[in-house]
Write an enzyme that holds these catalytic residues in place. Structure first.
Site, PDB file in Angstrom:
ATOM      1  N   TYR A 127      10.245   2.653   7.548  1.00 22.98           N
ATOM      2  CA  TYR A 127       9.070   2.623   8.933  1.00 22.98           C
ATOM      3  C   TYR A 127       8.630   1.706   9.520  1.00 22.98           C
ATOM      4  CZ  TYR A 127       7.870   5.785   4.398  1.00 22.98           C
ATOM      5  OH  TYR A 127       8.443   6.865   3.620  1.00 22.98           O
TER       6      TYR A 127
ATOM      7  N   TYR B  88       5.182  -9.785  16.076  1.00 24.91           N
ATOM      8  CA  TYR B  88       4.916  -8.136  15.139  1.00 24.91           C
ATOM      9  C   TYR B  88       5.508  -7.508  15.274  1.00 24.91           C
ATOM     10  CZ  TYR B  88       3.867  -4.732  12.107  1.00 24.91           C
ATOM     11  OH  TYR B  88       3.940  -3.697  11.076  1.00 24.91           O
TER      12      TYR B  88
ATOM     13  N   ALA C 191       7.989  -4.581   4.859  1.00 28.34           N
ATOM     14  CA  ALA C 191       8.109  -5.678   6.179  1.00 28.34           C
ATOM     15  C   ALA C 191       7.174  -6.998   6.260  1.00 28.34           C
ATOM     16  CB  ALA C 191       7.535  -4.383   7.056  1.00 28.34           C
TER      17      ALA C 191
ATOM     18  N   GLN D 291       1.043  -1.306  -0.222  1.00 26.69           N
ATOM     19  CA  GLN D 291      -0.336  -0.264   0.044  1.00 26.69           C
ATOM     20  C   GLN D 291       0.745   1.329   0.069  1.00 26.69           C
ATOM     21  OE1 GLN D 291      -4.295  -0.191   2.323  1.00 26.69           O
ATOM     22  NE2 GLN D 291      -2.196  -1.234   3.760  1.00 26.69           N
TER      23      GLN D 291
END
Length: 298
Positions: free
Chosen positions: A99, A125, A60, A12
């Site tokens: 990020y 995570y 990621a 995205q």
């Protein structure tokens, strides 16, 4: 013109970064098909082959529940790969943009988190992303780490697209009202990244070195998942297609999942705004613009 290496081109954020970074230079955008971030040798080879002047890592492992059963892979992608990128960036004396996530926090504070608040991730995570941050910082060099929250776009199968689809399939929807975050339009996040990089490019490495570190960068304000869903349906360009008549509150405990989520992980972005002189719109304004833009295929 800068040579920019962008990792995660098909996500995205990566998709939006390809457009937002274009004014800054020549972009080499790659994804998992071109480099396996779990393989350190491949990461080093791709940097050496391109010889970038900026590295932007929008890649990621983001499957929060799936991460619980794949710790080695998750740590390789979210901790070890950023460390290698930081080492390569320092060797080349170039900026690394990376990020991270609001999931580095436990959500127990009850207010928007600042960069000074202590992380305490609840799931693997979040732990892997926190360790990625720390790995980059321990390497040093020129870096900007942007923690963000609840990233969405109208591409793919994110929360906004799901709510619009569910509203066309069901007469009632149950959405949790005890999870609060900062909905962040991927395009806004990409454009803010580009504007910050423009300043670093114009002012030089010494200026960036003084400002290297972690910044919160997300839609301004906070919303529960339920409030977000209500706003999405209110902005639906084709409300007549909605079958949904009832949007009902639910609790996180009603939807058991392998990974625990922070309940209040909104982010305070004042440090980013003050450092770079950039105004971050409220999440409601970004959502309206995102849904307007989608009508024209933007």
């Amino acid at each position: 013109m800068n040579r920019i290496l962008l990792l995660g081109k098909n996500g995205q954020l990566g998709w939006e970064l390809r457009r937002a970074l274009a004014p800054l230079g020549e972009i080499t955008a790659i994804d998992r098909e071109e480099v396996d971030l779990s393989q350190p040798g491949q990461v080093r080879e791709v940097v050496a082959g391109i010889g970038p002047q900026v590295i932007v890592n929008a890649s990621a492992y983001t499957d929060v529940d799936g991460a619980e059963n794949r710790p080695q892979l998750v740590m390789s992608v979210n901790r070890d790969a950023p460390a290698i990128l930081a080492e390569e960036s320092r060797r080349l004396n170039i900026p690394l943009i990376h990020y991270s996530t609001d999931f580095v926090f436990d959500g127990a504070l009850g207010r928007a988190y600042t960069e000074a608040d202590a992380p305490n991730p609840l799931n693997l995570y979040g732990q892997s992303k926190l360790e990625g941050e720390r790995a980059i910082q321990s390497v040093g060099g020129l870096h900007l780490i942007f923690r963000t929250s609840w990233v969405y776009s109208l591409r793919g199968n994110g929360f906004v697209s799901k709510v619009l689809r569910w509203a066309r399939e069901k007469e009632s929807l149950r959405v949790v009202d005890d999870q609060v975050g900062s909905p962040t339009w991927a395009r806004m996040l990409a454009e803010m990244t580009s504007l910050a990089l423009m300043q670093a490019d114009a002012r030089g490495s010494d200026w960036l070195a003084e400002r290297s570190g972690i910044y919160h960068l997300a839609g301004s304000g906070a919303a529960s998942r339920l409030e977000w869903a209500q706003a999405i349906l209110a902005l639906d360009a084709n409300p007549d297609e909605q079958r949904c008549k009832y949007l009902e509150p639910a609790k996180t405990a009603d939807f058991p999942a392998p990974a625990q989520r922070p309940l209040y992980s909104a982010l305070n972005c004042e440090r980013f705004s003050a450092t770079f002189g950039l105004f971050i719109p409220r999440w409601q304004e970004n959502l309206r613009l995102a849904m307007d833009t989608s009508l024209f295929g933007g």
